[in-house]
Design a protein around this motif. Structure first.
Motif, PDB file in Angstrom:
ATOM      1  N   SER A 184       6.576   4.489 -12.802  1.00 27.67           N
ATOM      2  CA  SER A 184       6.193   5.019 -11.485  1.00 27.67           C
ATOM      3  C   SER A 184       5.099   4.158 -10.862  1.00 27.67           C
ATOM      4  O   SER A 184       5.116   3.880  -9.658  1.00 27.67           O
ATOM      5  N   LYS A 185       4.162   3.719 -11.702  1.00 28.04           N
ATOM      6  CA  LYS A 185       3.094   2.856 -11.199  1.00 28.04           C
ATOM      7  C   LYS A 185       3.649   1.504 -10.766  1.00 28.04           C
ATOM      8  O   LYS A 185       3.233   0.953  -9.729  1.00 28.04           O
ATOM      9  N   ALA A 186       4.590   0.980 -11.531  1.00 26.68           N
ATOM     10  CA  ALA A 186       5.204  -0.303 -11.162  1.00 26.68           C
ATOM     11  C   ALA A 186       5.886  -0.200  -9.804  1.00 26.68           C
ATOM     12  O   ALA A 186       5.776  -1.114  -8.971  1.00 26.68           O
ATOM     13  N   ILE A 187       6.569   0.899  -9.573  1.00 24.11           N
ATOM     14  CA  ILE A 187       7.238   1.109  -8.282  1.00 24.11           C
ATOM     15  C   ILE A 187       6.205   1.174  -7.159  1.00 24.11           C
ATOM     16  O   ILE A 187       6.385   0.589  -6.093  1.00 24.11           O
ATOM     17  N   ASP A 191       5.424  -4.175  -2.952  1.00 18.07           N
ATOM     18  CA  ASP A 191       5.394  -4.106  -1.489  1.00 18.07           C
ATOM     19  C   ASP A 191       6.735  -3.646  -0.928  1.00 18.07           C
ATOM     20  O   ASP A 191       6.788  -2.919   0.069  1.00 18.07           O
ATOM     21  N   GLU A 192       7.800  -4.080  -1.545  1.00 18.35           N
ATOM     22  CA  GLU A 192       9.154  -3.688  -1.146  1.00 18.35           C
ATOM     23  C   GLU A 192       9.815  -2.977  -2.323  1.00 18.35           C
ATOM     24  O   GLU A 192       9.521  -3.275  -3.479  1.00 18.35           O
ATOM     25  N   GLN A 196      15.614  -2.696  -9.448  1.00 18.44           N
ATOM     26  CA  GLN A 196      15.663  -2.617 -10.904  1.00 18.44           C
ATOM     27  C   GLN A 196      14.680  -1.567 -11.422  1.00 18.44           C
ATOM     28  O   GLN A 196      14.999  -0.799 -12.331  1.00 18.44           O
ATOM     29  N   TYR A 197      13.491  -1.534 -10.843  1.00 18.29           N
ATOM     30  CA  TYR A 197      12.506  -0.551 -11.275  1.00 18.29           C
ATOM     31  C   TYR A 197      12.985   0.866 -10.986  1.00 18.29           C
ATOM     32  O   TYR A 197      12.781   1.777 -11.803  1.00 18.29           O
ATOM     33  N   TYR A 198      13.596   1.047  -9.829  1.00 16.15           N
ATOM     34  CA  TYR A 198      14.129   2.376  -9.486  1.00 16.15           C
ATOM     35  C   TYR A 198      15.217   2.805 -10.465  1.00 16.15           C
ATOM     36  O   TYR A 198      15.307   3.980 -10.844  1.00 16.15           O
ATOM     37  N   ARG A 199      16.028   1.854 -10.869  1.00 19.47           N
ATOM     38  CA  ARG A 199      17.090   2.175 -11.825  1.00 19.47           C
ATOM     39  C   ARG A 199      16.498   2.571 -13.189  1.00 19.47           C
ATOM     40  O   ARG A 199      16.998   3.481 -13.850  1.00 19.47           O
ATOM     41  N   SER A 223      18.549   5.939   0.358  1.00 18.48           N
ATOM     42  CA  SER A 223      17.948   5.533   1.633  1.00 18.48           C
ATOM     43  C   SER A 223      17.609   4.040   1.633  1.00 18.48           C
ATOM     44  O   SER A 223      17.723   3.375   2.662  1.00 18.48           O
ATOM     45  N   TYR A 224      17.208   3.514   0.483  1.00 12.48           N
ATOM     46  CA  TYR A 224      16.874   2.093   0.382  1.00 12.48           C
ATOM     47  C   TYR A 224      18.125   1.221   0.208  1.00 12.48           C
ATOM     48  O   TYR A 224      18.177   0.099   0.718  1.00 12.48           O
ATOM     49  N   TRP A 225      19.097   1.716  -0.537  1.00  3.20           N
ATOM     50  CA  TRP A 225      20.320   0.944  -0.810  1.00  3.20           C
ATOM     51  C   TRP A 225      21.530   1.796  -0.449  1.00  3.20           C
ATOM     52  O   TRP A 225      22.277   2.261  -1.320  1.00  3.20           O
TER      53      TRP A 225
END
Length: 422
Positions: A184-187, A191-192, A196-199, A223-225
């Motif tokens: 969660s912190k990495a996400i 900036d964008e 991969q992190y979301y997955r 919403s992003y993809w």
């Protein structure tokens, strides 16, 4: 052996440290000499090391590094030499040696590497521990890294990659709850949105069976993809599992309207949702589109589903066309029996009679006598009493319809008598 699979693409130890090689020349900048951090003898030897590395003459580079280490005058020189040893060993695929050297470089605190380069080496240590599947060791070095960052004067955040590596380590140890705050912190730090992190976070939420948070997370992902059907379909499945049928249907409808369907499961699930909603016409349209797209096979199972949709939707011509095709797949009389029923509803007596006889001839009906009754009625309604009589008499051979057939025989006899009188 080094772990051969790397969950996070582009973060293998070799590539990570090759990127660091771009900084090698910076290590030998003039201010280092001016500040008394490195003797001219060591500086000259490391320049030779740098030249050998550029030529990929790694054994010669190691020889110069050994000489430099033997003559090292202070901790700064020792740290720089250890870092370069690690880089050379990586290129020689001597990963265990590389790990030892990077640890040595990172553990020198007083007058060692500048903070930014020390943190970079610590990242390499973490990554190599991951590659060796030494996840506890990786987490220990993550803690060390974060401690250095916390004590730093500039108070900058640790880069997202460090948090991702911590999440990966916890995941490999099946400590998914501990992994969650790191990913969660990495996400948060990106900036964008990093797909991969979301997955990775989605996978963790699934492992924790936290489907409500997974649904919210997937809403962000679509919403992003918005063109990635996998995310839409997973969002549909989660909402269905959470008993949010209306939301699940809405999600699948939207993906369908966007033209994202690309598998049999997508079409079939929307078909079933429409049927449950009492919208058989929409269900039939979706199934036919799936077949036309080549995603849904025109096999017996799917054609049976399509025929039910058209029958329920009162789309009789479409239903008959599907049933005729289905009959060839079944090899039985079942589909023609349904066609006879449809023609009966429309009052097409000749067509009803023909379909019922075809159903009887093809066989394997639950009640073959009923097919003969329908054929007989079709003949009677068409005023072909001789054919009707013959058909009803055949139907009387079946015990379950014997009484009905007998009544029809009497009816036909009466009609024939009336015809003779006239």
């Amino acid at each position: 052996m080094i772990h051969s699979r790397n969950t996070f693409k582009g973060m293998t130890a070799r590539l990570r440290i090759l990127a660091l090689a771009m900084l090698v020349s910076v290590m030998f900048a003039g201010p280092v000499l001016a500040q008394g951090l490195m003797t001219s003898q060591t500086y000259n030897r490391l320049e030779q090391v740098h030249d050998f590395m550029e030529e990929e003459e790694y054994e010669e580079a190691l020889d110069r590094l050994r000489r430099a280490r033997d003559g090292a005058q202070n901790t700064h020189e020792e740290a720089v030499i250890a870092q370069l040893f690690g880089f050379v060993y990586i290129n020689l695929e001597r990963y265990e040696d590389a790990l030892d050297e990077f640890k040595t470089a990172a553990e020198i605190e007083d007058n060692g590497l500048p903070e930014d380069r020390r943190l970079g080496v610590m990242q390499n240590v973490i990554q190599l521990h991951l590659q060796f599947e030494q996840y506890r060791d990786a987490l220990e070095w993550v803690d060390r890294y974060l401690a250095v960052v916390e004590a730093s004067e500039d108070k900058e955040e640790a880069p997202s990659q460090v948090h991702v590596m911590a999440a990966q380590s916890h995941m490999q140890l099946e400590e998914f709850r501990e992994a969650l705050p790191f990913i969660s912190k990495a996400i948060e730090l990106e900036d964008e949105p990093n797909e991969q992190y979301y997955r990775v976070k989605l996978g963790i939420l699934f492992e924790l069976e936290d489907f409500r948070d997974a649904a919210e997370h997937l809403e962000d992902m679509v919403s992003y993809w918005p063109d990635t059907m996998d995310y839409w379909f997973q969002l549909f499945q989660i909402n269905w599992q959470l008993d949010r049928e209306d939301t699940a249907l809405s999600v699948l409808k939207l993906a369908y309207r966007k033209g994202l369907f690309d598998s049999e499961d997508h079409y079939v699930n929307l078909f079933r949702m429409y049927m449950m909603e009492g919208a058989p016409y929409d269900a039939g349209v979706v199934m036919e589109e799936g077949m036309d797209a080549g995603e849904v096979p025109r096999d017996q199972r799917r054609m049976e589903m399509l025929s039910r949709a058209w029958i329920q939707a009162q789309e009789r011509d479409r239903a008959i066309a599907v049933l005729e095709e289905l009959a060839e797949l079944q090899g039985t009389g079942e589909s023609y029996y349904l066609i006879a029923q449809i023609e009966q509803e429309r009052g097409n007596w000749e067509a009803m009679r023909s379909a019922a006889l075809e159903a009887y001839d093809r066989g394997e009906l639950d009640e073959p006598g009923n097919a003969l009754l329908m054929a007989g009625r079709g003949a009677a309604e068409s005023k072909d009493y001789d054919a009707a009589m013959a058909t009803f008499q055949r139907a009387m051979e079946y015990e379950r319809v014997q009484n009905q057939a007998s009544s029809w025989v009497e009816f036909v006899q009466e009609e024939q008598a009336l015809r003779e009188q006239n």
